[in-house]
Design a protein around this motif. Structure first.
Motif, PDB file in Angstrom:
ATOM      1  N   SER A   1     -54.923  69.275-117.111  1.00 57.20           N
ATOM      2  CA  SER A   1     -56.047  69.182-116.184  1.00 57.20           C
ATOM      3  C   SER A   1     -55.673  69.935-114.918  1.00 57.20           C
ATOM      4  O   SER A   1     -54.738  69.545-114.211  1.00 57.20           O
ATOM      5  N   LEU A   2     -56.386  71.035-114.635  1.00 58.93           N
ATOM      6  CA  LEU A   2     -56.101  71.847-113.463  1.00 58.93           C
ATOM      7  C   LEU A   2     -57.059  71.457-112.344  1.00 58.93           C
ATOM      8  O   LEU A   2     -58.282  71.517-112.509  1.00 58.93           O
ATOM      9  N   THR A   3     -56.494  71.060-111.212  1.00 63.20           N
ATOM     10  CA  THR A   3     -57.298  70.597-110.087  1.00 63.20           C
ATOM     11  C   THR A   3     -56.904  71.339-108.824  1.00 63.20           C
ATOM     12  O   THR A   3     -55.720  71.391-108.475  1.00 63.20           O
ATOM     13  N   VAL A   4     -57.893  71.912-108.143  1.00 67.65           N
ATOM     14  CA  VAL A   4     -57.626  72.621-106.896  1.00 67.65           C
ATOM     15  C   VAL A   4     -57.243  71.616-105.809  1.00 67.65           C
ATOM     16  O   VAL A   4     -57.911  70.593-105.626  1.00 67.65           O
ATOM     17  N   VAL A   5     -56.149  71.924-105.110  1.00 71.25           N
ATOM     18  CA  VAL A   5     -55.700  71.097-103.985  1.00 71.25           C
ATOM     19  C   VAL A   5     -55.448  72.015-102.796  1.00 71.25           C
ATOM     20  O   VAL A   5     -55.130  73.199-102.963  1.00 71.25           O
ATOM     21  N   SER A   6     -55.593  71.487-101.606  1.00 70.12           N
ATOM     22  CA  SER A   6     -55.311  72.261-100.400  1.00 70.12           C
ATOM     23  C   SER A   6     -53.907  71.997 -99.893  1.00 70.12           C
ATOM     24  O   SER A   6     -53.358  72.769 -99.103  1.00 70.12           O
ATOM     25  N   ASP A   7     -53.326  70.907-100.364  1.00 73.28           N
ATOM     26  CA  ASP A   7     -51.989  70.498 -99.962  1.00 73.28           C
ATOM     27  C   ASP A   7     -51.256  70.008-101.212  1.00 73.28           C
ATOM     28  O   ASP A   7     -51.805  69.201-101.975  1.00 73.28           O
ATOM     29  N   PRO A   8     -50.035  70.483-101.454  1.00 71.88           N
ATOM     30  CA  PRO A   8     -49.297  70.047-102.651  1.00 71.88           C
ATOM     31  C   PRO A   8     -49.170  68.543-102.786  1.00 71.88           C
ATOM     32  O   PRO A   8     -49.116  68.010-103.905  1.00 71.88           O
ATOM     33  N   GLU A   9     -49.135  67.832-101.668  1.00 74.06           N
ATOM     34  CA  GLU A   9     -48.976  66.378-101.715  1.00 74.06           C
ATOM     35  C   GLU A   9     -50.231  65.676-102.246  1.00 74.06           C
ATOM     36  O   GLU A   9     -50.192  64.478-102.524  1.00 74.06           O
ATOM     37  N   GLU A  10     -51.325  66.428-102.412  1.00 73.86           N
ATOM     38  CA  GLU A  10     -52.553  65.852-102.950  1.00 73.86           C
ATOM     39  C   GLU A  10     -52.542  65.781-104.474  1.00 73.86           C
ATOM     40  O   GLU A  10     -53.409  65.143-105.074  1.00 73.86           O
ATOM     41  N   VAL A  11     -51.572  66.440-105.113  1.00 72.68           N
ATOM     42  CA  VAL A  11     -51.587  66.528-106.568  1.00 72.68           C
ATOM     43  C   VAL A  11     -51.470  65.144-107.202  1.00 72.68           C
ATOM     44  O   VAL A  11     -50.727  64.278-106.732  1.00 72.68           O
ATOM     45  N   SER A  12     -52.211  64.946-108.270  1.00 69.76           N
ATOM     46  CA  SER A  12     -52.231  63.661-108.964  1.00 69.76           C
ATOM     47  C   SER A  12     -50.906  63.391-109.664  1.00 69.76           C
ATOM     48  O   SER A  12     -50.188  64.311-110.073  1.00 69.76           O
ATOM     49  N   ASP A  13     -50.601  62.119-109.815  1.00 73.20           N
ATOM     50  CA  ASP A  13     -49.383  61.694-110.500  1.00 73.20           C
ATOM     51  C   ASP A  13     -49.639  61.452-111.987  1.00 73.20           C
ATOM     52  O   ASP A  13     -48.740  61.040-112.711  1.00 73.20           O
ATOM     53  N   GLU A  14     -50.863  61.690-112.436  1.00 79.65           N
ATOM     54  CA  GLU A  14     -51.210  61.435-113.832  1.00 79.65           C
ATOM     55  C   GLU A  14     -50.539  62.449-114.759  1.00 79.65           C
ATOM     56  O   GLU A  14     -50.281  63.593-114.373  1.00 79.65           O
ATOM     57  N   LEU A  15     -50.284  62.027-115.984  1.00 77.14           N
ATOM     58  CA  LEU A  15     -49.657  62.915-116.958  1.00 77.14           C
ATOM     59  C   LEU A  15     -50.558  64.112-117.238  1.00 77.14           C
ATOM     60  O   LEU A  15     -51.785  63.986-117.307  1.00 77.14           O
TER      61      LEU A  15
END
Length: 334
Positions: free
Chosen positions: A58-72
């Motif tokens: 699942s590719l999700t656009v984020v503005s900050d790396p710390e926003e990335v989901s912890d989901e597998l």
């Protein structure tokens, strides 16, 4: 344990980088141990996702790396949107390829310097594309050094327990011989020792140094670089408490390091001297680790694989190993 954030640059959009990244991140063994953020172009990545059939991701656009989901199987994307997808031609160097891949690297380095990532993994870029776009760098390593504000970096190649650092890399053989000097050799030994102790966690590592000439000059019969430059560098390192030996004949030292596990790392004098043994045994799994940077940087030890770009057939093994090594090293920093 904190899951490290691994920043991954997409590399040249016309190469196999986007595909091998997604194929590597689809491996179950990478799930749950780190968080991943690709710095690149979402359009190119979505096309690559279809090509390699990476349905799990699942590719999700984020503005900050710390926003990335912890989901597998969740992957963040810092989308620079800098690729004209209609003009993208796979398998060829281009101005667009050089400009965009340069921008991915600059963005990723700025992020990691600001504490937004724990390690950087770079997908292959094209030196020709960089030149076409007006960037005069022999490769990733020199560009990263400039962006990081350091004067000297060294290349270490890693395959399993074989680690090879290089005194010289992307220069002619004639120039490489000119650069085999005491201070340059000593610096390579010191940076290697620091990496082995601080990154790999090896207590009192043992480093072997290869000679430049056949048989390490056989007592001066085949050259004097060993006596004039290499041995003085080794003596200097020994005085500083570094456990280092040599110079040993280049045709046997790598066997001793890999098969006999006699050394934790080997110092090679020039590019092919160190690359050939690594690629003979680990062509598809070798990893490039840059020594001397203020952050962890790894990459697969191969190029853009132009002939397989856009086809989904490029092997992701080296990229997978580069990510795994980055995670291992980053864990010691988090």
């Amino acid at each position: 344990m904190v899951k490290p954030i691994i920043l991954i640059t997409m590399g040249d959009p016309a190469g196999s980088g986007p595909e091998i990244i997604l194929k590597a991140l689809s491996h179950p063994e990478l799930q749950g141990i780190a968080r991943y953020v690709i710095v690149g172009d979402l359009k190119v990545l979505m096309r690559a996702k279809e090509v390699v059939n990476a349905r799990k991701l699942s590719l999700t656009v984020v503005s900050d790396p710390e926003e990335v989901s912890d989901e597998l199987f969740s992957v963040g994307v810092i989308d620079l949107g800098n690729v004209d997808i209609e003009k993208l031609v796979y398998g060829r160097p281009s101005v667009m390829g050089g400009k965009t891949s340069y921008e991915y690297i600059v963005t990723a380095v700025n992020l990691i310097k600001s504490g937004k990532g724990h390690a950087l993994v770079t997908a292959p870029i094209s030196k020709e594309s960089l030149y076409l776009a007006g960037y005069d760098y022999p490769g990733h390593t020199e560009l990263l050094a400039e962006l990081a504000g350091v004067d000297v970096v060294k290349m270490m190649l890693v395959f399993k327990h074989l680690r090879v650092s290089h005194v010289t890399t992307h220069v002619s053989l004639r120039r490489a011989i000119e650069l085999v000097r005491k201070d340059n050799i000593y610096l390579t030994i010191r940076l290697t020792h620091e990496a082995l102790t601080k990154l790999f966690g090896i207590d009192n590592p043992k480093i072997g140094v290869a000679g430049l000439n056949p048989h390490a000059s056989e007592g001066g019969l085949f050259g004097d670089e060993e006596e004039k430059e290499i041995i003085p560098a080794i003596k200097l390192a020994l005085r500083e408490g570094i456990r280092v030996e040599g110079p040993y004949p280049p045709d046997t030292i790598f066997y001793r390091a890999y098969h006999d596990r006699e050394f934790d790392a080997v110092i090679a004098m020039y590019h092919d001297q160190g690359h050939i043994p690594i690629k003979m045994i680990g062509l598809l799994e070798g990893v490039n680790l840059t020594l001397g940077l203020p952050f962890i940087r790894t990459s697969p030890d191969h190029g853009t694989v132009w002939d397989k770009a856009g086809k989904g057939t490029a092997k992701e093994t080296a990229m997978l190993e580069a990510i795994k090594l980055a995670i291992t090293l980053a864990r010691g920093k988090t």
